[in-house]
Design a protein around this motif. Structure first.
Motif, PDB file in Angstrom:
ATOM      1  N   GLU A   1       0.848  -1.350  -0.126  1.00 28.13           N
ATOM      2  CA  GLU A   1      -0.054   0.440  -0.052  1.00 28.13           C
ATOM      3  C   GLU A   1       0.552   1.750   0.035  1.00 28.13           C
ATOM      4  O   GLU A   1       0.279   2.275   0.165  1.00 28.13           O
ATOM      5  CB  GLU A   1      -0.923  -0.289   1.606  1.00 28.13           C
ATOM      6  CG  GLU A   1      -1.554  -1.246   0.941  1.00 28.13           C
ATOM      7  CD  GLU A   1      -3.140  -0.997   1.976  1.00 28.13           C
ATOM      8  OE1 GLU A   1      -3.336   0.205   3.272  1.00 28.13           O
ATOM      9  OE2 GLU A   1      -3.915  -1.722   2.363  1.00 28.13           O
ATOM     10  N   GLU A   2       2.127   1.207  -0.540  1.00 26.37           N
ATOM     11  CA  GLU A   2       2.732   2.246  -0.890  1.00 26.37           C
ATOM     12  C   GLU A   2       2.184   2.579  -2.194  1.00 26.37           C
ATOM     13  O   GLU A   2       2.541   3.750  -1.990  1.00 26.37           O
ATOM     14  CB  GLU A   2       4.069   2.090  -1.201  1.00 26.37           C
ATOM     15  CG  GLU A   2       4.561   1.715   0.358  1.00 26.37           C
ATOM     16  CD  GLU A   2       6.203   1.317  -0.085  1.00 26.37           C
ATOM     17  OE1 GLU A   2       7.060   2.406  -0.548  1.00 26.37           O
ATOM     18  OE2 GLU A   2       6.993   0.392   0.745  1.00 26.37           O
ATOM     19  N   VAL A   3       1.862   2.511  -2.864  1.00 26.81           N
ATOM     20  CA  VAL A   3       1.180   2.997  -3.483  1.00 26.81           C
ATOM     21  C   VAL A   3      -0.225   2.272  -3.723  1.00 26.81           C
ATOM     22  O   VAL A   3      -0.681   1.628  -3.594  1.00 26.81           O
ATOM     23  CB  VAL A   3       1.688   3.235  -5.261  1.00 26.81           C
ATOM     24  CG1 VAL A   3       3.137   3.427  -5.054  1.00 26.81           C
ATOM     25  CG2 VAL A   3       1.568   1.612  -5.855  1.00 26.81           C
ATOM     26  N   ASP A   4      -1.292   3.175  -4.215  1.00 20.30           N
ATOM     27  CA  ASP A   4      -3.105   2.564  -4.516  1.00 20.30           C
ATOM     28  C   ASP A   4      -3.139   1.981  -5.916  1.00 20.30           C
ATOM     29  O   ASP A   4      -3.725   2.008  -6.209  1.00 20.30           O
ATOM     30  CB  ASP A   4      -3.346   3.375  -4.009  1.00 20.30           C
ATOM     31  CG  ASP A   4      -3.208   3.975  -2.521  1.00 20.30           C
ATOM     32  OD1 ASP A   4      -3.456   3.009  -1.404  1.00 20.30           O
ATOM     33  OD2 ASP A   4      -3.130   5.034  -2.214  1.00 20.30           O
ATOM     34  N   ARG A   5      -2.232   2.546  -7.417  1.00 16.87           N
ATOM     35  CA  ARG A   5      -2.470   2.405  -8.306  1.00 16.87           C
ATOM     36  C   ARG A   5      -1.102   2.232  -9.312  1.00 16.87           C
ATOM     37  O   ARG A   5      -0.294   3.216  -8.966  1.00 16.87           O
ATOM     38  CB  ARG A   5      -3.585   3.580  -9.345  1.00 16.87           C
ATOM     39  CG  ARG A   5      -4.053   2.832 -10.382  1.00 16.87           C
ATOM     40  CD  ARG A   5      -5.563   3.782 -10.968  1.00 16.87           C
ATOM     41  NE  ARG A   5      -6.867   2.940  -9.786  1.00 16.87           N
ATOM     42  CZ  ARG A   5      -7.319   4.183 -10.528  1.00 16.87           C
ATOM     43  NH1 ARG A   5      -7.541   4.848 -11.150  1.00 16.87           N
ATOM     44  NH2 ARG A   5      -8.426   3.860  -9.189  1.00 16.87           N
ATOM     45  N   LEU A   6      -1.479   1.299 -10.042  1.00 19.08           N
ATOM     46  CA  LEU A   6      -0.051   0.821 -10.959  1.00 19.08           C
ATOM     47  C   LEU A   6      -0.648   0.891 -12.690  1.00 19.08           C
ATOM     48  O   LEU A   6      -1.100   0.025 -13.022  1.00 19.08           O
ATOM     49  CB  LEU A   6       0.914  -0.455 -10.052  1.00 19.08           C
ATOM     50  CG  LEU A   6       1.756  -0.328 -11.219  1.00 19.08           C
ATOM     51  CD1 LEU A   6       3.592   0.172 -10.918  1.00 19.08           C
ATOM     52  CD2 LEU A   6       2.691  -2.222 -10.512  1.00 19.08           C
ATOM     53  N   TYR A   7       0.723   1.969 -12.998  1.00 24.99           N
ATOM     54  CA  TYR A   7       0.349   2.106 -14.709  1.00 24.99           C
ATOM     55  C   TYR A   7       1.591   1.140 -15.796  1.00 24.99           C
ATOM     56  O   TYR A   7       2.612   1.477 -15.249  1.00 24.99           O
ATOM     57  CB  TYR A   7      -0.286   2.983 -15.430  1.00 24.99           C
ATOM     58  CG  TYR A   7      -1.644   3.688 -14.785  1.00 24.99           C
ATOM     59  CD1 TYR A   7      -2.797   3.062 -15.548  1.00 24.99           C
ATOM     60  CD2 TYR A   7      -1.776   4.660 -13.395  1.00 24.99           C
ATOM     61  CE1 TYR A   7      -4.003   3.659 -15.088  1.00 24.99           C
ATOM     62  CE2 TYR A   7      -2.933   5.054 -13.251  1.00 24.99           C
ATOM     63  CZ  TYR A   7      -4.084   4.483 -13.668  1.00 24.99           C
ATOM     64  OH  TYR A   7      -4.868   4.663 -13.345  1.00 24.99           O
ATOM     65  N   ILE A   8       1.768   0.821 -16.319  1.00 24.26           N
ATOM     66  CA  ILE A   8       2.780   0.595 -17.030  1.00 24.26           C
ATOM     67  C   ILE A   8       2.563   1.360 -18.157  1.00 24.26           C
ATOM     68  O   ILE A   8       1.836   1.703 -19.391  1.00 24.26           O
ATOM     69  CB  ILE A   8       2.851  -0.877 -17.829  1.00 24.26           C
ATOM     70  CG1 ILE A   8       4.046  -0.868 -18.649  1.00 24.26           C
ATOM     71  CG2 ILE A   8       1.947  -1.493 -18.561  1.00 24.26           C
ATOM     72  CD1 ILE A   8       4.825  -2.615 -18.721  1.00 24.26           C
TER      73      ILE A   8
END
Length: 280
Positions: free
Chosen positions: A163-170
């Protein structure tokens, strides 16, 4: 007007440059064929693991996992795939430009996002613009294996899991054809679309449980998406470099023709002047 010697020197140097660009074009074409083969051969694995995960997520209401669930977005991470070397036309510049436009629309400060970058060119470009870099990998081989990027894929998944980031994109250049590569953004996490899929082709029996299978397969699936995008991006890179080197070779041919014409005119003018002096 340039002297005959200067024009001849330019013709010689341009011919040598043409030899280099032509050789690079042929090398890139060879690498492109292999990169396309790698990307195509990896697709069945990604599709199969997606089918299994989608089957569990959509048919088993008791199965749940944090990677399948939306949560309030406080910070976003981006995995960006650049090249380690240049001479690839707009391959890196187009990716960076589109990314910066999206960042300006989505985020108000650099505290709201970070980048996991693959490729030396991209790392240097992002650092110049003071973009926060969460992790980097440079010096990837032309035909990378999963082991080469395992560190950054695991880091990307861990950032979301912890939960250090809430969304991940490439972000990467998707290969369409040797002359077309499209900048593409894909949401990696959360995998909400898997839980919503209803077109499951097969049903599976799970042992020991659906939750245990999801715990194992979801991180692998997210990592496989990154690796698949890298293979696709590599094909785009070689296609862009092949096209750029082809254009450079054509430009060299045109320049050689123009210089040769100028050389012949200057040589003719010099001969005419000598004849006039002898006659005079």
């Amino acid at each position: 007007m340039a002297s005959l010697r200067e024009i001849k020197t330019r013709i010689t140097s341009t011919k040598k440059t043409k030899q280099i660009t032509k050789a690079m074009e042929m090398v890139s074409a060879s690498k492109l064929n292999r990169a396309q083969s790698n990307a195509q051969s990896y697709e069945p694995y990604t599709e199969k693991i997606r089918d299994v995960v989608a089957s569990i997520a959509s048919s088993n209401t008791d199965a749940s996992h944090p990677m399948l669930e939306e949560r309030p977005v406080k910070k976003t991470a981006y995995v960006m795939i650049f090249s380690d070397s240049g001479l690839a036309g707009g391959y890196n510049a187009n990716l960076l430009r589109d990314f910066m436009n999206q960042v300006e629309e989505r985020h108000n400060s650099t505290d709201e996002y970070g980048v996991l970058v693959l490729g030396r060119i991209g790392r240097d470009l992002l650092k110049k613009r003071n973009i926060p870099i969460l992790g980097e990998i440079t010096g990837l081989p032309d035909q990378p294996s999963f082991t080469d990027i395992k560190e950054v894929t695991r880091q990307a998944v861990d950032l979301f899991a912890e939960e250090e980031v809430d969304r991940l994109y490439i972000w990467y250049n998707h290969f369409v054809s040797p002359i077309q590569q499209d900048v593409t953004e894909t949401q990696l996490l959360p995998l909400t679309e898997l839980a919503e899929e209803n077109n499951v082709k097969q049903s599976y029996e799970y042992e020991p449980s659906a939750e245990a299978i999801l715990e194992q397969l979801l991180p692998q699936y997210a990592e496989s998406l990154i690796y698949g995008a890298l293979l696709d991006a590599k094909a785009s890179e070689f296609a862009a470099r092949m096209t750029a080197m082809s254009a450079a070779t054509d430009n060299a041919d045109g320049l050689i023709d123009d210089l040769t014409l100028s050389y012949n005119r200057a040589r003719q003018a010099a001969i005419t002047q000598e004849i006039s002096e002898i006659v005079g």
